[in-house]
Design a protein around this motif. Sequence first.
Motif, short mmCIF file in Angstrom:
data_model
loop_
_atom_site.label_atom_id
_atom_site.label_comp_id
_atom_site.label_asym_id
_atom_site.label_seq_id
_atom_site.Cartn_x
_atom_site.Cartn_y
_atom_site.Cartn_z
N SER A 125 31.22 -4.70 5.23
CA SER A 125 32.42 -5.02 4.46
C SER A 125 33.30 -5.96 5.28
N GLU A 126 34.06 -6.79 4.58
CA GLU A 126 35.00 -7.68 5.28
C GLU A 126 36.06 -6.87 5.99
N LYS A 127 36.42 -5.73 5.42
CA LYS A 127 37.41 -4.85 6.04
C LYS A 127 36.97 -4.45 7.44
N ALA A 128 35.71 -4.05 7.59
CA ALA A 128 35.20 -3.65 8.90
C ALA A 128 35.12 -4.84 9.85
N ARG A 129 34.72 -5.99 9.33
CA ARG A 129 34.62 -7.17 10.19
C ARG A 129 35.99 -7.57 10.73
N VAL A 130 36.99 -7.57 9.85
CA VAL A 130 38.35 -7.94 10.26
C VAL A 130 38.90 -6.93 11.27
N TYR A 131 38.72 -5.65 10.97
CA TYR A 131 39.26 -4.60 11.86
C TYR A 131 38.72 -4.73 13.27
N HIS A 132 37.41 -4.85 13.40
CA HIS A 132 36.81 -4.88 14.73
C HIS A 132 36.98 -6.24 15.41
N ALA A 133 37.08 -7.32 14.65
CA ALA A 133 37.22 -8.65 15.25
C ALA A 133 38.55 -8.80 15.97
N TYR A 134 39.61 -8.18 15.43
CA TYR A 134 40.95 -8.39 15.99
C TYR A 134 41.56 -7.10 16.56
N LYS A 135 40.75 -6.08 16.69
CA LYS A 135 41.23 -4.79 17.18
C LYS A 135 41.82 -4.92 18.59
N ASP A 136 41.10 -5.57 19.48
CA ASP A 136 41.58 -5.71 20.86
C ASP A 136 42.82 -6.59 20.96
N LYS A 157 48.60 -9.93 9.41
CA LYS A 157 48.86 -9.06 8.25
C LYS A 157 47.55 -8.58 7.63
N THR A 158 46.54 -9.44 7.65
CA THR A 158 45.23 -9.04 7.15
C THR A 158 44.66 -7.91 8.00
N TRP A 159 44.82 -8.02 9.33
CA TRP A 159 44.32 -6.97 10.22
C TRP A 159 45.08 -5.66 10.00
N LEU A 160 46.39 -5.75 9.83
CA LEU A 160 47.18 -4.53 9.60
C LEU A 160 46.70 -3.80 8.34
N GLN A 161 46.39 -4.58 7.32
CA GLN A 161 45.89 -3.96 6.09
C GLN A 161 44.53 -3.31 6.32
N ALA A 162 43.65 -4.01 7.06
CA ALA A 162 42.33 -3.46 7.35
C ALA A 162 42.44 -2.18 8.17
N ALA A 163 43.34 -2.19 9.17
CA ALA A 163 43.53 -1.01 10.01
C ALA A 163 44.04 0.17 9.20
N ALA A 164 44.87 -0.12 8.19
CA ALA A 164 45.43 0.96 7.36
C ALA A 164 44.39 1.53 6.42
N GLU A 165 43.37 0.73 6.06
CA GLU A 165 42.39 1.16 5.06
C GLU A 165 41.02 1.50 5.65
N ILE A 166 40.88 1.42 6.97
CA ILE A 166 39.55 1.59 7.57
C ILE A 166 39.09 3.05 7.56
N GLU A 167 40.03 3.96 7.45
CA GLU A 167 39.65 5.38 7.41
C GLU A 167 38.84 5.66 6.15
N PRO A 168 37.70 6.33 6.27
CA PRO A 168 36.89 6.63 5.07
C PRO A 168 37.57 7.64 4.17
N VAL A 257 31.78 5.28 5.66
CA VAL A 257 32.07 6.48 6.46
C VAL A 257 32.08 6.16 7.96
N SER A 258 31.25 5.21 8.39
CA SER A 258 31.15 4.91 9.82
C SER A 258 31.91 3.64 10.23
N ALA A 259 32.62 3.01 9.30
CA ALA A 259 33.20 1.69 9.55
C ALA A 259 34.18 1.65 10.71
N LYS A 260 35.00 2.68 10.86
CA LYS A 260 36.02 2.65 11.90
C LYS A 260 35.42 2.76 13.30
N ASP A 261 34.41 3.55 13.45
CA ASP A 261 33.86 3.83 14.78
C ASP A 261 32.67 2.95 15.16
#
Length: 568
Positions: A125-136, A157-168, A257-261
Amino acid sequence: MRYLLLLTVSFGLSMASAQSSFRQVNKDSLKAWYFKDKATDGVAGISLNKAYQLLKNKKSTPIIVAVIDSGVDTTHEDLKSVLWHNTKEIPNNGIDDDGNGYVDDYYGWNFLGGKDGRNVEKTSSEKARVYHAYKDLYQGKKIDESKLSPEEKYRYKTWLQAAAEIEPSQENIAQLPMMQRVRSSLVAMDSVIRKESQKQEYTSDELEKLELHSSEAKMAKTKFLNLMKMVGLGSEAKNTTVLQMINEEVGRMEEEVSAKDKVPADMRAEIIKDNPNDINDKSYGNNDVMGTGSMHGTHVSGIIGASRGNGIGIDGIADNVKIMMIRAVPDGDEYDKDIALAIRYAVDNGAKVINMSFGKSFSPDKKWVDDAIKYAAAKDVIIVHAAGNDSKNIDSTDNFPSTTFLDGTVAKNVITVGASCDPSFANGYTSYFSNYGKNGVDIFAPGSQIYSTLPGGNSYGFEDGTSMASPVVAGLAALIRSYFPKLSAEQVKQAITNSATGLGNGVTTLKPNKEGVKEEVPLSNLCSTGGLLNAYGAVEAAEKLTNQAAKKIDATLPKSSFKNKTVN
């Protein structure tokens, strides 16, 4: 579309949110329901047959329609004659004959391919790609937005949204083990049927007629047949197609389910080997427009332009089109770069209509797609886009590509389409799964129980989704451009949207809702036109626009000075 309900029902399980969207009807009666006319046939179709009566004495010119999708079965009996061929390219000679940067692009291009012939079939998902790409870069850090450029601010702002929604979701966590067991059981049943019948592929009709003797095989037949019927693809869909759909659905649940980790596997780096952060790095991909997951693109292509009047399969909407396949939509979220380059490829190679039956909730490189849509507008190309299948209001929920650009301007060459159905076999005029939006969706078109081509050379079946509604509109746009070639992309959109048919004074429909909540609303609350697609009305409107333009031109021409002169 999600098939969790169908799977659980077939195994006698239950879900709190379960709902049945369609009444039990004869599938054969639905095969061309969306061509029909409400007044004469009693079915809320698009009045296509009436539209062709208006066109019967007119000549048409061929129109290229680009389908940006998962791929197409180039061997299909009902599509072979309508597939676009790049006449400037000698197929399979390993040379870029036309010098456009794409070697052997005879049917189109595959932006999901590698130069070694391999293809990316599944992405995260793009959500997972965005979250992990800019997490650090962003997590746990204080970011001063005032010091960010507009592009950096959008990314943040895109990363903030992904971080808020990454929880399964808790629902998916609870359901996943059950669904994995269901998938394993189905694979095992199919294996038993194949072994005893010695048939690797079979339709539900063929399965019903199979004589199996062991008690294990008989039980497998009963359960698998029940599933095939409930999935709703129709009696001609094959076991392999059903299993593919189920596997993809469970795979999406596993990923969520595994996207965040779990950092998403980068198949792009392994196979495509381009620079995903550079839009100018265009020399990637291959000419395999079919791939292994071409069901979606094949179905969409048939709706637009399957060969009309050949006595087999189905008739497409438009009668003089060539389908250019551009493979850019994997199982998973598409990449912005691929979509932007796919749009540009379509425009540069002569497409006048582009169908985009895909969408996602995150678009980190939206500017690239915005620029491509603007490029299409400058070249007079109309784009038709599916609104999405989440029963959400896209005025307040992101669904990309979107018609509002980052600079605040709005695309005038894009039609966004929601899915409609007929009340005789569903609840209301709008499909329960369709996204909607008083501003974000232009029109509703048939998207439930749509019968079209499937991979396999001679296969057909039913599918639901705004993915099916979009090509109905794209097919009509192609039809108009074919018979009224002087109309611009904006005028074609005008003809289609201005002729949309309302439900009538005081008539309401059910607001789309996957949870089964029933709320009656006017159609004007769900889309900007407040109406359903009307092919007959659109053709009438196109003819009026053409005639008006001709009168304006005639009025500006100088009068002849030779009138009544005689020659000595």
